[in-house]
Design a protein around this motif. Structure first.
Motif, short mmCIF file in Angstrom:
data_model
loop_
_atom_site.label_atom_id
_atom_site.label_comp_id
_atom_site.label_asym_id
_atom_site.label_seq_id
_atom_site.Cartn_x
_atom_site.Cartn_y
_atom_site.Cartn_z
N THR A 254 0.85 -1.19 0.00
CA THR A 254 0.00 0.00 0.00
C THR A 254 0.88 1.24 0.00
OG1 THR A 254 -1.96 1.06 0.93
CG2 THR A 254 -0.38 0.15 2.51
N LYS A 255 0.28 2.40 0.28
CA LYS A 255 1.03 3.65 0.12
C LYS A 255 0.71 4.59 1.28
CE LYS A 255 0.93 2.85 -4.79
NZ LYS A 255 -0.39 2.26 -5.09
N THR A 256 1.45 5.66 1.34
CA THR A 256 1.21 6.65 2.39
C THR A 256 1.47 8.06 1.85
OG1 THR A 256 1.74 7.30 4.66
CG2 THR A 256 3.57 6.51 3.33
N GLY A 257 0.79 9.03 2.45
CA GLY A 257 1.00 10.42 2.03
C GLY A 257 -0.20 10.98 1.30
N THR A 258 -0.96 10.11 0.65
CA THR A 258 -2.15 10.54 -0.07
C THR A 258 -3.39 10.04 0.69
OG1 THR A 258 -2.02 8.53 -1.38
CG2 THR A 258 -1.07 10.53 -2.35
N GLY A 259 -4.54 10.44 0.24
CA GLY A 259 -5.76 9.98 0.90
C GLY A 259 -6.23 11.01 1.93
N THR A 260 -5.38 12.00 2.23
CA THR A 260 -5.79 13.13 3.06
C THR A 260 -5.63 14.37 2.20
OG1 THR A 260 -3.52 13.38 3.85
CG2 THR A 260 -5.03 12.15 5.28
N ARG A 261 -6.36 15.43 2.56
CA ARG A 261 -6.17 16.71 1.87
C ARG A 261 -5.74 17.74 2.89
NH1 ARG A 261 -10.94 16.60 -2.08
NH2 ARG A 261 -10.04 15.33 -3.71
N PRO A 262 -4.58 18.40 2.78
CA PRO A 262 -3.59 18.14 1.73
C PRO A 262 -2.86 16.82 1.98
CG PRO A 262 -2.72 19.69 3.33
CD PRO A 262 -4.14 19.42 3.74
N LYS A 263 -2.02 16.43 1.01
CA LYS A 263 -1.19 15.25 1.19
C LYS A 263 -0.34 15.44 2.44
CE LYS A 263 -0.71 14.67 -3.83
NZ LYS A 263 0.27 14.70 -4.93
N ASP A 264 0.05 14.36 3.07
CA ASP A 264 0.75 14.46 4.37
C ASP A 264 1.92 13.49 4.43
OD1 ASP A 264 1.54 14.64 6.98
OD2 ASP A 264 -0.45 14.31 7.84
N TYR A 265 3.14 14.04 4.42
CA TYR A 265 4.34 13.20 4.49
C TYR A 265 5.08 13.42 5.81
CZ TYR A 265 3.07 12.86 -0.36
OH TYR A 265 2.35 12.64 -1.50
N SER A 266 4.36 13.91 6.81
CA SER A 266 4.96 14.12 8.13
C SER A 266 5.07 12.77 8.84
CB SER A 266 4.07 15.04 8.96
OG SER A 266 2.85 14.38 9.26
N GLY A 267 5.90 12.73 9.89
CA GLY A 267 6.05 11.50 10.66
C GLY A 267 4.73 11.07 11.27
N GLU A 268 4.04 12.01 11.91
CA GLU A 268 2.78 11.68 12.58
C GLU A 268 1.73 11.21 11.57
OE1 GLU A 268 2.36 11.06 15.62
OE2 GLU A 268 0.25 10.65 15.19
N GLY A 269 1.65 11.94 10.46
CA GLY A 269 0.68 11.57 9.42
C GLY A 269 0.98 10.18 8.86
N THR A 270 2.26 9.86 8.72
CA THR A 270 2.65 8.56 8.16
C THR A 270 2.29 7.44 9.13
OG1 THR A 270 4.46 9.66 7.00
CG2 THR A 270 4.61 7.26 7.23
N ARG A 271 2.55 7.69 10.42
CA ARG A 271 2.21 6.67 11.43
C ARG A 271 0.71 6.37 11.39
NH1 ARG A 271 4.29 9.22 15.40
NH2 ARG A 271 6.38 8.54 14.86
N ARG A 272 -0.08 7.45 11.33
CA ARG A 272 -1.53 7.29 11.30
C ARG A 272 -1.97 6.55 10.04
NH1 ARG A 272 -2.59 12.30 13.17
NH2 ARG A 272 -2.42 13.11 11.07
N SER A 273 -1.37 6.94 8.92
CA SER A 273 -1.74 6.34 7.64
C SER A 273 -1.46 4.84 7.64
CB SER A 273 -0.95 7.04 6.52
OG SER A 273 -1.15 6.41 5.29
N VAL A 274 -0.28 4.44 8.13
CA VAL A 274 0.07 3.01 8.16
C VAL A 274 -0.89 2.26 9.09
CG1 VAL A 274 1.85 1.35 8.88
CG2 VAL A 274 2.49 3.35 7.52
N GLU A 275 -1.18 2.85 10.25
CA GLU A 275 -2.08 2.18 11.19
C GLU A 275 -3.47 2.01 10.59
OE1 GLU A 275 -1.45 4.56 14.67
OE2 GLU A 275 0.42 3.48 15.14
N GLU A 276 -3.94 3.03 9.87
CA GLU A 276 -5.26 2.92 9.25
C GLU A 276 -5.26 1.88 8.11
OE1 GLU A 276 -6.34 6.94 8.27
OE2 GLU A 276 -6.68 7.45 10.39
N SER A 277 -4.16 1.83 7.37
CA SER A 277 -4.08 0.82 6.30
C SER A 277 -4.11 -0.59 6.89
CB SER A 277 -2.80 1.01 5.49
OG SER A 277 -2.87 2.19 4.73
N LEU A 278 -3.38 -0.80 8.00
CA LEU A 278 -3.37 -2.12 8.65
C LEU A 278 -4.79 -2.51 9.04
CD1 LEU A 278 -0.26 -1.63 10.98
CD2 LEU A 278 -0.43 -3.35 9.17
N ARG A 279 -5.51 -1.54 9.58
CA ARG A 279 -6.88 -1.82 10.04
C ARG A 279 -7.79 -2.13 8.84
NH1 ARG A 279 -10.88 1.46 10.30
NH2 ARG A 279 -9.63 3.34 10.09
N ARG A 280 -7.73 -1.28 7.81
CA ARG A 280 -8.62 -1.49 6.66
C ARG A 280 -8.28 -2.78 5.92
NH1 ARG A 280 -8.40 4.41 6.04
NH2 ARG A 280 -6.47 4.13 4.88
#
Ligand SMILES: NC(=O)c1ccc[n+]([C@@H]2O[C@H](COP(=O)([O-])OP(=O)(O)OC[C@H]3O[C@@H](n4cnc5c(N)ncnc54)[C@H](OP(=O)(O)O)[C@@H]3O)[C@@H](O)[C@H]2O)c1
Length: 307
Positions: free
Chosen positions: A87-113
């Motif tokens: 999967t990927k990270t950084g997109t799916g939010t507006r604006p795109k988010d490549y911060s550490g916190e945003g990435t952690r959240r994105s990965v955790e949400e991907s694991l869940r989905r």
């Protein structure tokens, strides 16, 4: 299934993972943000058909609408170690988010989905500028920590810019690159700028859009054009039409020609096809495993200048 040959396997760079040379691209498995709209049932049926046909590689992104959740549902109950989940990270939010916190959240949400405890590959997705992702404490740092913890198996970059992909190849922390729309029957620029270096650095090559967003298929031309008004491919589209006509005149299936063309370069690890229905993925698996005689490739080179 019996009349379809098994898909070839390839090693994906230094990830050392063996995957089927054809992977299912998750952009189509959604609610219509790309191409046609599919119901949840159709998407699940597409993934399940892919599994039955032996496909082991599945690519998705938080950007692709409901795609991650649908893939998660379709894979429920299937042995986790028999599939490669990217999967990927950084997109799916507006604006795109490549911060550490945003990435952690994105990965955790991907694991869940995706209903899994680990992801085989997470790719930094479509950055307009690489600096935030590579900055200390940014996306890459967080992905490296997840990798050390075993939550993710590999780190990649998926973007159109060859400049960014080249940076990733030489950086050292990236295991894969995903290039799209730039290595197919109508355009081979990625082969010139990326393939040799990626190979030399052990970086796995993942190819998207082998059918040029659907232009290189048997679907009625007007329909493809209508579905992709947003995509800027005018010159490529003209060339794709010539390619379709050339293949048709020779009685060669354009999907087989397009997919096998990408796979004839042995440096390519996996080709992602954007199928949305069981029928499409079946057509694509059949196309990859069907016989395209050497005389056709020789004619393609001689008459269309493509090798
Ligand atoms: N930045 C990135 O990271 C990035 C960029 C591009 C692609 N990708 C990945 O690569 C995957 C593949 O790219 P893509 O979706 O652009 O590629 P594609 O396979 O070149 O094109 C997909 C289009 O072709 C149609 N199609 C597929 N198989 C067909 C068949 N047998 N007959 C007729 N039409 C067919 C699909 O139709 P339907 O719409 O009806 O399903 C869809 O419109 C994506 O799904 C995504 O996972 C990643």
């Amino acid at each position: 299934v019996s009349d379809i040959f098994p898909l070839p396997l390839r090693r994906l760079g230094r990830t050392e993972r063996l995957v089927t040379a054809l992977g299912l691209g998750g952009a189509a498995l959604n609610t219509g943000s790309y191409g046609r709209t599919y119901t949840e049932a159709e998407s699940i049926a597409c993934v399940r058909r892919a599994l039955e046909l032996g496909v082991t590689y599945f690519d998705t992104s938080p950007l692709y609408g409901d795609s991650e959740r649908r893939i998660g549902l379709a894979l429920d109950g299937w042995p986790r170690d028999r599939v490669f989940l990217a999967t990927k990270t950084g997109t799916g939010t507006r604006p795109k988010d490549y911060s550490g916190e945003g990435t952690r959240r994105s990965v955790e949400e991907s694991l869940r989905r995706l209903r899994t405890e680990r992801l085989d590959l997470v790719q930094i997705h479509d950055p307009d500028d690489l600096s935030p992702a590579l900055a200390p404490g940014g996306a890459l740092d967080v992905l490296q920590r997840f990798k050390e913890e075993g939550v993710i198996g590999a780190i990649g970059l998926g973007v159109r810019s060859h400049e960014f992909l080249r940076t990733a190849i030489h950086h050292g922390a990236f295991d894969t690159i995903l290039t799209y729309a730039d290595f197919n029957l109508v355009r081979q620029t990625a082969r010139e700028t990326l393939f040799a270096d990626a190979r030399a650095h052990g970086v796995g090559i993942i190819l998207g859009s082998p059918l040029l967003f659907g232009y290189l298929t048997n679907r009625p031309w007007e329909q493809v054009v209508a579905e992709h008004k947003d995509i800027e491919v005018s010159e490529d589209a003209r060339r794709a039409r010539e390619m379709r006509e050339w293949a048709e005149a020779r009685g060669v299936d354009i999907v087989a020609l397009a997919l096998q063309y990408c796979l004839r370069d042995q440096r390519v690890g996996v080709v992602l096809v954007g199928a949305g229905t069981p029928e499409e993925i079946e057509e694509n698996v059949r196309a990859v495993t069907s016989d395209v005689p050497e005389t056709v490739w020789a004619a393609l080179k001689k008459e269309m200048g493509v090798e």
